[in-house]
Design a protein around this motif. Structure first.
Motif, PDB file in Angstrom:
ATOM      1  N   VAL A  44       6.285  -5.051  -9.175  1.00 18.78           N
ATOM      2  CA  VAL A  44       7.358  -5.350  -8.738  1.00 18.78           C
ATOM      3  C   VAL A  44       8.917  -4.743  -9.751  1.00 18.78           C
ATOM      4  CG1 VAL A  44       9.615  -6.527  -7.296  1.00 18.78           C
ATOM      5  CG2 VAL A  44       6.286  -6.560  -7.005  1.00 18.78           C
ATOM      6  N   ALA A  45       9.100  -5.021 -10.926  1.00 20.28           N
ATOM      7  CA  ALA A  45       9.964  -4.219 -12.234  1.00 20.28           C
ATOM      8  C   ALA A  45       9.985  -3.032 -12.010  1.00 20.28           C
ATOM      9  CB  ALA A  45       9.495  -6.149 -13.014  1.00 20.28           C
ATOM     10  N   ASP A  46       8.492  -2.296 -12.568  1.00 16.65           N
ATOM     11  CA  ASP A  46       7.847  -1.690 -12.589  1.00 16.65           C
ATOM     12  C   ASP A  46       8.970  -0.410 -11.743  1.00 16.65           C
ATOM     13  OD1 ASP A  46       7.304  -2.040 -15.268  1.00 16.65           O
ATOM     14  OD2 ASP A  46       5.020  -2.280 -14.620  1.00 16.65           O
ATOM     15  N   ILE A  47       8.023  -0.637 -10.466  1.00 16.02           N
ATOM     16  CA  ILE A  47       8.704  -0.099  -9.402  1.00 16.02           C
ATOM     17  C   ILE A  47       9.930   0.020  -8.826  1.00 16.02           C
ATOM     18  CG2 ILE A  47       8.298  -0.085  -6.164  1.00 16.02           C
ATOM     19  CD1 ILE A  47       5.847  -1.118  -6.953  1.00 16.02           C
ATOM     20  N   LEU A  48      10.376  -1.201  -8.963  1.00 16.95           N
ATOM     21  CA  LEU A  48      12.183  -1.391  -8.366  1.00 16.95           C
ATOM     22  C   LEU A  48      12.851  -0.192  -9.509  1.00 16.95           C
ATOM     23  CD1 LEU A  48      12.666  -5.414  -7.972  1.00 16.95           C
ATOM     24  CD2 LEU A  48      12.766  -2.400  -6.502  1.00 16.95           C
ATOM     25  N   LEU A  49      11.994  -0.315 -10.832  1.00 20.08           N
ATOM     26  CA  LEU A  49      13.077   0.427 -12.047  1.00 20.08           C
ATOM     27  C   LEU A  49      12.595   1.568 -12.557  1.00 20.08           C
ATOM     28  CD1 LEU A  49      13.597  -2.722 -14.902  1.00 20.08           C
ATOM     29  CD2 LEU A  49      15.200  -1.713 -13.400  1.00 20.08           C
ATOM     30  N   TRP A  50      10.989   2.288 -11.428  1.00 17.04           N
ATOM     31  CA  TRP A  50      11.183   3.593 -11.521  1.00 17.04           C
ATOM     32  C   TRP A  50      10.350   3.386 -13.274  1.00 17.04           C
ATOM     33  CZ3 TRP A  50      11.529   7.526  -7.410  1.00 17.04           C
ATOM     34  CH2 TRP A  50      12.250   6.464  -5.918  1.00 17.04           C
ATOM     35  N   ARG A  51      10.161   3.188 -13.428  1.00 17.23           N
ATOM     36  CA  ARG A  51       8.906   3.332 -14.265  1.00 17.23           C
ATOM     37  C   ARG A  51       7.402   3.660 -13.754  1.00 17.23           C
ATOM     38  NH1 ARG A  51      10.351  -0.468 -18.492  1.00 17.23           N
ATOM     39  NH2 ARG A  51      12.774  -1.386 -18.289  1.00 17.23           N
ATOM     40  N   ASN A  52       7.229   3.434 -12.716  1.00 15.61           N
ATOM     41  CA  ASN A  52       6.188   4.715 -12.910  1.00 15.61           C
ATOM     42  C   ASN A  52       7.119   5.464 -10.995  1.00 15.61           C
ATOM     43  OD1 ASN A  52       3.702   5.628 -11.322  1.00 15.61           O
ATOM     44  ND2 ASN A  52       2.112   3.811 -11.803  1.00 15.61           N
ATOM     45  N   ARG A  53       7.013   6.561 -11.905  1.00 17.99           N
ATOM     46  CA  ARG A  53       7.700   7.134 -11.165  1.00 17.99           C
ATOM     47  C   ARG A  53       7.256   7.661  -9.102  1.00 17.99           C
ATOM     48  NH1 ARG A  53      11.835  11.549 -14.275  1.00 17.99           N
ATOM     49  NH2 ARG A  53      12.791  10.290 -14.537  1.00 17.99           N
ATOM     50  N   ASN A  54       5.710   8.138  -9.308  1.00 21.07           N
ATOM     51  CA  ASN A  54       4.437   7.978  -8.162  1.00 21.07           C
ATOM     52  C   ASN A  54       5.084   6.878  -7.887  1.00 21.07           C
ATOM     53  OD1 ASN A  54       4.385  10.790  -9.906  1.00 21.07           O
ATOM     54  ND2 ASN A  54       2.918  10.242 -10.624  1.00 21.07           N
ATOM     55  N   THR A  55       4.443   5.977  -8.103  1.00 21.76           N
ATOM     56  CA  THR A  55       4.551   5.281  -7.007  1.00 21.76           C
ATOM     57  C   THR A  55       5.751   4.357  -5.664  1.00 21.76           C
ATOM     58  OG1 THR A  55       2.501   3.796  -8.538  1.00 21.76           O
ATOM     59  CG2 THR A  55       3.506   2.431  -7.253  1.00 21.76           C
ATOM     60  N   SER A  56       6.718   4.173  -7.326  1.00 27.96           N
ATOM     61  CA  SER A  56       8.096   3.676  -6.287  1.00 27.96           C
ATOM     62  C   SER A  56       8.297   5.267  -5.707  1.00 27.96           C
ATOM     63  CB  SER A  56       8.882   4.126  -7.948  1.00 27.96           C
ATOM     64  OG  SER A  56       8.965   3.252  -8.347  1.00 27.96           O
ATOM     65  N   ALA A  57       8.518   6.177  -6.246  1.00 23.64           N
ATOM     66  CA  ALA A  57       8.582   7.790  -4.563  1.00 23.64           C
ATOM     67  C   ALA A  57       7.685   6.929  -3.556  1.00 23.64           C
ATOM     68  CB  ALA A  57       7.581   8.625  -5.424  1.00 23.64           C
ATOM     69  N   ALA A  58       6.039   7.059  -3.811  1.00 24.63           N
ATOM     70  CA  ALA A  58       5.479   7.191  -2.948  1.00 24.63           C
ATOM     71  C   ALA A  58       5.714   5.306  -2.037  1.00 24.63           C
ATOM     72  CB  ALA A  58       4.134   6.398  -3.236  1.00 24.63           C
ATOM     73  N   ILE A  59       6.341   4.236  -2.460  1.00 25.20           N
ATOM     74  CA  ILE A  59       6.276   3.685  -1.328  1.00 25.20           C
ATOM     75  C   ILE A  59       7.866   3.622  -0.515  1.00 25.20           C
ATOM     76  CG2 ILE A  59       7.298   1.530  -1.762  1.00 25.20           C
ATOM     77  CD1 ILE A  59       5.916   0.598  -4.016  1.00 25.20           C
ATOM     78  N   LEU A  60       8.761   4.702  -1.353  1.00 22.65           N
ATOM     79  CA  LEU A  60      10.253   4.951  -1.433  1.00 22.65           C
ATOM     80  C   LEU A  60       9.714   5.529   0.536  1.00 22.65           C
ATOM     81  CD1 LEU A  60      13.368   4.792  -0.355  1.00 22.65           C
ATOM     82  CD2 LEU A  60      12.924   6.903  -2.473  1.00 22.65           C
ATOM     83  N   ILE A  61       9.165   7.002   0.046  1.00 22.82           N
ATOM     84  CA  ILE A  61       8.802   7.844   1.584  1.00 22.82           C
ATOM     85  C   ILE A  61       7.674   6.575   2.603  1.00 22.82           C
ATOM     86  CG2 ILE A  61       6.571   9.934   1.726  1.00 22.82           C
ATOM     87  CD1 ILE A  61       7.992  11.144  -0.962  1.00 22.82           C
ATOM     88  N   GLY A  62       7.317   5.803   2.231  1.00 22.80           N
ATOM     89  CA  GLY A  62       6.090   5.263   3.184  1.00 22.80           C
ATOM     90  C   GLY A  62       7.134   4.704   3.507  1.00 22.80           C
TER      91      GLY A  62
END
Length: 216
Positions: free
Chosen positions: A34-52
């Motif tokens: 969750v921290a990786d997603i909120l801080l965009w450590r994994n940009r692909n996952t964070s971007a996919a969740i934002l787009i979803g």
């Protein structure tokens, strides 16, 4: 009546650090995925969740889909995809879907439970007034959200909150020193205002004599 020194005579206070900068922001957010997603450590996952989430908001708010209708369509599409994947995996040399990938692990549930308890504990400590500046900020934010709720639908409010969760932590981590400096100045100003209010208003309110309690 207590006497307070002027602003220039006050001893400098240690600078405030949002989110307790003695620890990294990644650690304070849980240090996991969750921290990786909120801080965009994994940009692909964070971007996919934002787009979803953006697609979901678009379907409900712009195209005005009903929740039950969209849920049924989604479940039908998912069931059809799993059916085709499971029965066609042997023809195209794909491994069939694993049911373990569709279930939550015990560690995930325990971590979620621990985060909820942390949020409730923080809410209680802030509500007790241990930090008056933080309590004032929390009340102000809740009041602003209540005003926003009068002009926007619940879905729009949730989407705005989600965008803030996706964007603000990453921006804070990038501009941490500048934000902490502004927060430090704001915290000092609030404390000065409260001391003046306490001196000029609260301490001038007449109080009756305190009666001693008789114990048998």
């Amino acid at each position: 009546m207590p006497i307070y020194s002027s602003d220039s005579d006050e001893q400098p206070e240690s600078p405030i650090r949002l989110f307790d900068r003695q620890k990294s922001l990644h650690t304070l957010l849980g240090g996991g995925k969750v921290a990786d997603i909120l801080l965009w450590r994994n940009r692909n996952t964070s971007a996919a969740i934002l787009i979803g989430f953006t697609i979901i908001w678009f379907l409900f708010e712009v195209l005005e889909y009903h929740f039950v209708t969209l849920l049924c369509y989604s479940m039908m599409f998912l069931m059809l995809a799993i059916f085709i994947w499971s029965n066609g995996a042997g023809f195209i040399n794909w491994s069939p879907p694993d049911v373990d990938n569709l279930t939550l692990s015990e560690h995930t549930v325990q971590s979620f439970h621990s985060k909820i308890n942390t949020v409730l504990s923080t809410f209680y400590r802030v509500s007790r007034g241990e930090d008056l500046a933080l309590l004032g900020v929390a009340v102000a934010i809740l009041w602003i959200l209540s005003v926003i709720g009068d002009y926007f639908s619940s879905l729009n409010v949730l989407y705005i909150v989600f965008l803030c969760m996706e964007i603000l932590p990453a921006l804070y981590e990038r501009y941490e020193e500048e934000v902490d400096e502004i927060a430090d100045k704001g915290n000092r100003n609030v404390k000065k205002w409260f001391r003046k209010f306490d001196t000029k208003v609260l301490n001038k309110i007449p109080r009756g004599p305190v009666k001693e309690k008789k114990f048998r």
